[in-house]
Design a protein around this motif. Structure first.
Motif, PDB file in Angstrom:
ATOM      1  N   MET A   1     -68.402 -30.636  20.492  1.00  0.00           N
ATOM      2  CA  MET A   1     -68.442 -28.979  19.590  1.00  0.00           C
ATOM      3  C   MET A   1     -69.924 -28.932  19.228  1.00  0.00           C
ATOM      4  N   GLY A   2     -70.350 -27.406  18.676  1.00  0.00           N
ATOM      5  CA  GLY A   2     -71.631 -27.667  18.662  1.00  0.00           C
ATOM      6  C   GLY A   2     -72.162 -26.197  19.677  1.00  0.00           C
ATOM      7  N   GLU A   3     -71.351 -26.711  21.195  1.00  0.00           N
ATOM      8  CA  GLU A   3     -72.572 -25.886  21.892  1.00  0.00           C
ATOM      9  C   GLU A   3     -71.817 -24.721  22.153  1.00  0.00           C
ATOM     10  N   TYR A   4     -71.097 -24.211  22.414  1.00  0.00           N
ATOM     11  CA  TYR A   4     -70.580 -23.057  21.919  1.00  0.00           C
ATOM     12  C   TYR A   4     -70.118 -22.589  21.245  1.00  0.00           C
ATOM     13  N   LEU A   5     -70.786 -21.452  21.020  1.00  0.00           N
ATOM     14  CA  LEU A   5     -69.644 -20.512  19.783  1.00  0.00           C
ATOM     15  C   LEU A   5     -68.788 -20.039  19.446  1.00  0.00           C
ATOM     16  N   VAL A   6     -68.192 -18.994  20.572  1.00  0.00           N
ATOM     17  CA  VAL A   6     -66.849 -19.655  20.824  1.00  0.00           C
ATOM     18  C   VAL A   6     -66.254 -20.093  21.023  1.00  0.00           C
ATOM     19  N   ASP A   7     -65.288 -20.742  20.841  1.00  0.00           N
ATOM     20  CA  ASP A   7     -64.184 -21.776  21.689  1.00  0.00           C
ATOM     21  C   ASP A   7     -62.626 -22.051  21.150  1.00  0.00           C
ATOM     22  N   VAL A   8     -62.405 -21.292  22.500  1.00  0.00           N
ATOM     23  CA  VAL A   8     -60.656 -20.768  21.555  1.00  0.00           C
ATOM     24  C   VAL A   8     -59.995 -21.491  22.823  1.00  0.00           C
ATOM     25  N   LYS A   9     -58.672 -22.406  22.322  1.00  0.00           N
ATOM     26  CA  LYS A   9     -58.641 -23.827  23.453  1.00  0.00           C
ATOM     27  C   LYS A   9     -56.733 -22.545  23.048  1.00  0.00           C
ATOM     28  N   ASN A  10     -55.746 -22.620  24.074  1.00  0.00           N
ATOM     29  CA  ASN A  10     -54.671 -22.637  24.704  1.00  0.00           C
ATOM     30  C   ASN A  10     -53.889 -21.633  23.866  1.00  0.00           C
ATOM     31  N   GLU A  11     -54.726 -20.922  23.127  1.00  0.00           N
ATOM     32  CA  GLU A  11     -54.037 -19.764  22.236  1.00  0.00           C
ATOM     33  C   GLU A  11     -52.541 -19.092  22.528  1.00  0.00           C
ATOM     34  N   ARG A  12     -51.798 -19.274  21.772  1.00  0.00           N
ATOM     35  CA  ARG A  12     -50.682 -19.034  21.882  1.00  0.00           C
ATOM     36  C   ARG A  12     -50.009 -17.920  20.791  1.00  0.00           C
ATOM     37  N   LEU A  13     -49.698 -16.328  20.729  1.00  0.00           N
ATOM     38  CA  LEU A  13     -49.884 -15.702  19.894  1.00  0.00           C
ATOM     39  C   LEU A  13     -48.469 -14.827  20.431  1.00  0.00           C
ATOM     40  N   SER A  14     -47.384 -14.368  19.360  1.00  0.00           N
ATOM     41  CA  SER A  14     -46.333 -13.361  19.836  1.00  0.00           C
ATOM     42  C   SER A  14     -45.449 -13.065  18.806  1.00  0.00           C
ATOM     43  N   PHE A  15     -45.683 -11.419  19.437  1.00  0.00           N
ATOM     44  CA  PHE A  15     -44.989 -10.205  18.263  1.00  0.00           C
ATOM     45  C   PHE A  15     -43.220 -10.530  18.388  1.00  0.00           C
ATOM     46  N   PHE A  16     -42.939 -10.971  16.962  1.00  0.00           N
ATOM     47  CA  PHE A  16     -41.265 -10.595  17.009  1.00  0.00           C
ATOM     48  C   PHE A  16     -40.993  -9.023  16.265  1.00  0.00           C
ATOM     49  N   THR A  17     -40.663  -8.435  17.293  1.00  0.00           N
ATOM     50  CA  THR A  17     -40.145  -6.705  17.146  1.00  0.00           C
ATOM     51  C   THR A  17     -38.531  -6.758  17.003  1.00  0.00           C
ATOM     52  N   PRO A  18     -38.104  -5.895  16.615  1.00  0.00           N
ATOM     53  CA  PRO A  18     -36.433  -6.215  15.927  1.00  0.00           C
ATOM     54  C   PRO A  18     -35.979  -6.186  17.668  1.00  0.00           C
ATOM     55  N   ALA A  19     -36.718  -5.881  18.632  1.00  0.00           N
ATOM     56  CA  ALA A  19     -35.781  -5.851  19.662  1.00  0.00           C
ATOM     57  C   ALA A  19     -36.467  -6.655  20.475  1.00  0.00           C
ATOM     58  N   GLY A  20     -36.829  -8.231  20.051  1.00  0.00           N
ATOM     59  CA  GLY A  20     -37.001  -9.931  20.814  1.00  0.00           C
ATOM     60  C   GLY A  20     -38.897 -10.260  20.941  1.00  0.00           C
ATOM     61  N   GLU A  21     -38.895 -11.165  21.195  1.00  0.00           N
ATOM     62  CA  GLU A  21     -39.860 -11.710  20.886  1.00  0.00           C
ATOM     63  C   GLU A  21     -41.028 -11.344  21.896  1.00  0.00           C
ATOM     64  N   VAL A  22     -42.383 -10.955  21.802  1.00  0.00           N
ATOM     65  CA  VAL A  22     -42.996 -10.252  22.613  1.00  0.00           C
ATOM     66  C   VAL A  22     -44.557 -10.677  22.879  1.00  0.00           C
ATOM     67  N   LYS A  23     -44.522 -12.170  23.771  1.00  0.00           N
ATOM     68  CA  LYS A  23     -45.455 -12.918  23.875  1.00  0.00           C
ATOM     69  C   LYS A  23     -46.431 -12.231  24.671  1.00  0.00           C
ATOM     70  N   ALA A  24     -47.346 -12.321  23.137  1.00  0.00           N
ATOM     71  CA  ALA A  24     -48.523 -11.611  23.949  1.00  0.00           C
ATOM     72  C   ALA A  24     -49.727 -11.933  24.318  1.00  0.00           C
ATOM     73  N   LEU A  25     -49.867 -13.340  23.917  1.00  0.00           N
ATOM     74  CA  LEU A  25     -51.123 -14.370  24.688  1.00  0.00           C
ATOM     75  C   LEU A  25     -50.441 -15.853  24.365  1.00  0.00           C
ATOM     76  N   ASN A  26     -50.528 -16.066  25.957  1.00  0.00           N
ATOM     77  CA  ASN A  26     -49.787 -17.413  26.284  1.00  0.00           C
ATOM     78  C   ASN A  26     -50.997 -17.976  27.332  1.00  0.00           C
ATOM     79  N   ASP A  27     -51.476 -19.221  25.898  1.00  0.00           N
ATOM     80  CA  ASP A  27     -52.478 -20.210  27.082  1.00  0.00           C
ATOM     81  C   ASP A  27     -53.036 -19.592  26.846  1.00  0.00           C
ATOM     82  N   VAL A  28     -54.245 -19.067  26.210  1.00  0.00           N
ATOM     83  CA  VAL A  28     -55.513 -17.919  26.207  1.00  0.00           C
ATOM     84  C   VAL A  28     -57.167 -19.295  25.837  1.00  0.00           C
TER      85      VAL A  28
END
Lengths: 333, 329
Positions: A1-28
């Motif tokens: 820690m401390g070495e990086y200003l931004v450190d995003v690890k394995n981010e997963r994010l989905s949008f749950f729309t009426p039509a279904g789940e949209v996997k917007a981010l997979n392991d970013v």
């Protein structure tokens, strides 16, 4: 820690729309040191904006963070309360949006909008905030700041408005500036002005920049690192030279091949990437790019490739690279 | 009888912008623009927003009523404002078509793709029977890389690139000779742009089309055009063969426009020196006197403020409007 200003690890994010789940981010995963410029390139819907917005805690409904860690400058963004985030957003990290025509409030003066940020995050008086606002306008190259402070957004041109947006973003000297397609809505000659200004300010203030764009020309001249995104994944990551001169992923190669160049001497036919962008509601199993990839193998259609690394920085997610590495390894034994 | 397919002379298009009587104000969207296009050729038109490139294209097709100038198509006068000569447009609408910029806004969301393409066939009564109409629609859709399945779908079911193909199919439905392509690739993703550009080239070859290709992206325009015209604030400032224009630009505006384009090559980008223009494009309501570019031009002097530079042929086929061509080269 401390070495990086931004450190995003394995981010997963989905949008749950009426039509279904949209996997917007997979392991970013994204890492950025202080003062570095990272470019995120990709087509519309590839997840480049969502990545940056989630870092500011700006995930819009119906989006939901499903996993991963988002470290920024000692904070863990996904664990912060809304109150804490409000203090840190605009202060340590800020953003410039794509369209300067719509991101300023038309019913408040420029001065109002700049001092609002300053007074929210510091304990400056009205008078001091106004002085600071004047300084900021001068910093971003707007002449007659006194007059401009009293004007409304509609009285300014597009380039001018984008300068005002930058002034607002820089009001608290953030450590990280996210620029979401800052020049897409501007003309080329104005784009050149704004890009130049951003690089100048970066050197002056020493902030890091995440530059989101679809224009490979913009990243080539500005960024040190580039992340290429496709269908919510970083499919290739590397230094600018890695990406432009030694691209390993078929999508990156195709992208670079398909841009019309100004310096060609004879008429060459463009080499487009065939097919259409992925439907994020029904993404293909396996590698999302496989249906458009000329070199796709059977495994590409079934399984998502693992990460293949080349050196310290450069990595891709492609079965072809994996295969080459395995063959190399086998011949060594 | 002229030898060019398209001939535009001193085209003017002013739009009223407030004021009454003597004080009536006009936006000079297009001011004294002349050019020609030969059969089978592509003329590119570039410039920043508000420079009048789109208006030029639309005025030619009489989507706006021209304020002044003359336009001849294949020897026939389409309009000649000075002599009050205006042709009946219906037969010419079949020969001249347009593809619009925004594939999201230019297709009627309530019509199927088949009907969008078929409407033009109906208006010009090109089909003998229902079956013939259907066959023609399918034939055209196949030409632009879509298929019969797509005919019954609605625009919202398509991606941006596919919609632009529908827009092109609609233009092609009446077998035109000349197409105004008004920023047809600006709204598309990079990887799709190349597909559409290639399609334009293929169609030109197969059908002998003539294009006026309007865009702000000089590298794409250079790729598709034989010749390029550069516009600034309603006036044409330079026109030349596309390689000539990019390699040896004469007008200071063209030079800065070329140098402002970000190069997608990190080594070149580091070495290149940009000419960054100061300031913004002036308002077309109140354009500078004389040369409209003088407020941003590094070479401007009194003469530029006093007289409008003449549009002249500097070298064979290389036109430019600048007082100081020698000084800036």
């Amino acid at each position: 820690m401390g070495e990086y200003l931004v450190d995003v690890k394995n981010e997963r994010l989905s949008f749950f729309t009426p039509a279904g789940e949209v996997k917007a981010l997979n392991d970013v995963s994204i890492r950025l040191k202080e003062g570095e410029v990272l470019g995120i390139v990709g087509e519309s819907g590839s997840g480049k904006s969502v990545t940056a917005y989630s870092l500011m805690g700006l995930t819009a409904h119906p989006g939901k963070l499903l996993g991963g860690e988002l470290h920024f400058n000692g904070h863990q963004v996904e664990k912060m309360t809304e109150k804490e985030i409000r203090k840190f957003r605009g202060n340590e990290i800020s953003i410039i949006f794509q369209d300067p025509m719509t991101s300023l409030n038309p019913v408040y003066t420029i001065g109002n909008q700049i001092t609002e940020v300053i007074r929210l995050h510091t304990d400056k008086t009205k008078q001091q905030a106004r002085e600071r606002a004047k300084e900021l306008l001068e910093l971003v190259g707007i002449n007659e700041p006194d007059k401009r402070l009293k004007q409304y957004p509609h009285e300014l041109s597009g380039g001018m408005r984008q300068r005002v947006m930058i002034a607002i973003a820089l009001a608290c000297e953030p450590k990280l500036l996210i620029a979401d397609e800052p020049t897409t809505a501007l003309d080329v000659t104005i784009q050149a002005q704004i890009l130049e200004l951003m690089m100048e300010l970066k050197d002056k203030l020493g902030m890091a920049i995440i530059m989101i764009t679809h224009d490979l020309g913009v990243v080539a001249s500005m960024c040190e690192r580039i992340a290429v995104m496709y269908a919510g994944r970083i499919i290739e990551y590397g230094t600018t030279d890695d990406i432009f001169y030694h691209p390993k992923h078929e999508y990156t190669k195709g992208l670079i091949r398909s841009i019309p160049r100004l310096d060609t001497k004879e008429h060459e036919r463009l080499v487009p990437i065939e097919g259409t962008p992925v439907d994020m509601l029904n993404p293909p199993a396996g590698c999302p790019f496989a249906p458009r990839c000329d070199a796709a193998m059977h495994i590409c259609l079934r399984e998502m490739p693992p990460v293949t690394t080349f050196g310290d920085v450069h990595y891709t997610q492609c079965w072809l690279n994996q295969k080459e590495e395995m063959e190399k390894g086998a011949s060594h034994e | 009888m002229s030898k060019h397919l398209i001939e535009v002379e001193h085209l003017r298009q002013y739009f009223p912008a407030g004021g009454f009587g003597k004080n009536k104000k006009f936006v000079r969207a297009v001011d004294d623009v002349s050019f020609y296009v030969d059969k089978g050729e592509t003329l590119g038109l570039v410039g920043e927003s508000g420079c009048g490139k789109t208006t030029t294209g639309r005025t030619m097709l009489r989507l706006y009523e021209p304020t002044g100038g003359k336009f001849t198509f294949d020897g026939d006068v389409i309009f000649d404002v000075a002599n009050k000569q205006y042709a009946n447009m219906l037969p010419y609408r079949k020969r001249m078509q347009i593809v619009f910029q925004d594939p999201y806004a230019s297709l009627d969301p309530r019509m199927t793709v088949g009907d969008i393409v078929g409407e033009a066939i109906d208006v010009h009564k090109l089909a003998q029977s229902k079956q013939d109409r259907y066959d023609q629609i399918i034939h055209i859709l196949e030409r632009v890389g879509l298929n019969s399945e797509h005919a019954n779908r609605y625009p919202h079911e398509f991606s941006g690139g596919q919609r632009q193909r529908v827009g092109i199919a609609r233009a092609l439905a009446v077998h035109p000779e000349f197409i105004v392509c008004d920023e047809p690739i600006s709204a598309l993703d990079v990887s799709i742009q190349a597909q559409v550009i290639n399609m334009f080239e293929d169609l030109q070859e197969q059908m002998g089309l003539t294009y006026l290709f309007i865009a702000h992206d000089l590298s794409a325009v250079k790729h598709i055009s034989n010749r390029i015209g550069v516009m600034y604030l309603g006036r044409m400032v330079e026109l030349a063969d596309s390689y000539e224009l990019v390699d040896r630009p004469l007008h200071p505006y063209t030079k800065s426009l070329i140098s402002a384009i970000p190069i997608a090559d990190p080594k070149q980008a580091r070495e290149s020196r940009r000419i960054v223009l100061e300031g913004d494009v002036p308002s077309p309501l109140n354009p500078p006197s004389g040369c409209t570019f003088r407020t941003r031009c590094p070479y401007a002097d009194e003469r530029c403020a006093a007289e409008v530079p003449a549009w002249r042929e500097v070298e064979n086929g290389h036109f430019c409007a600048c007082h100081h061509i020698d000084k800036c080269n």
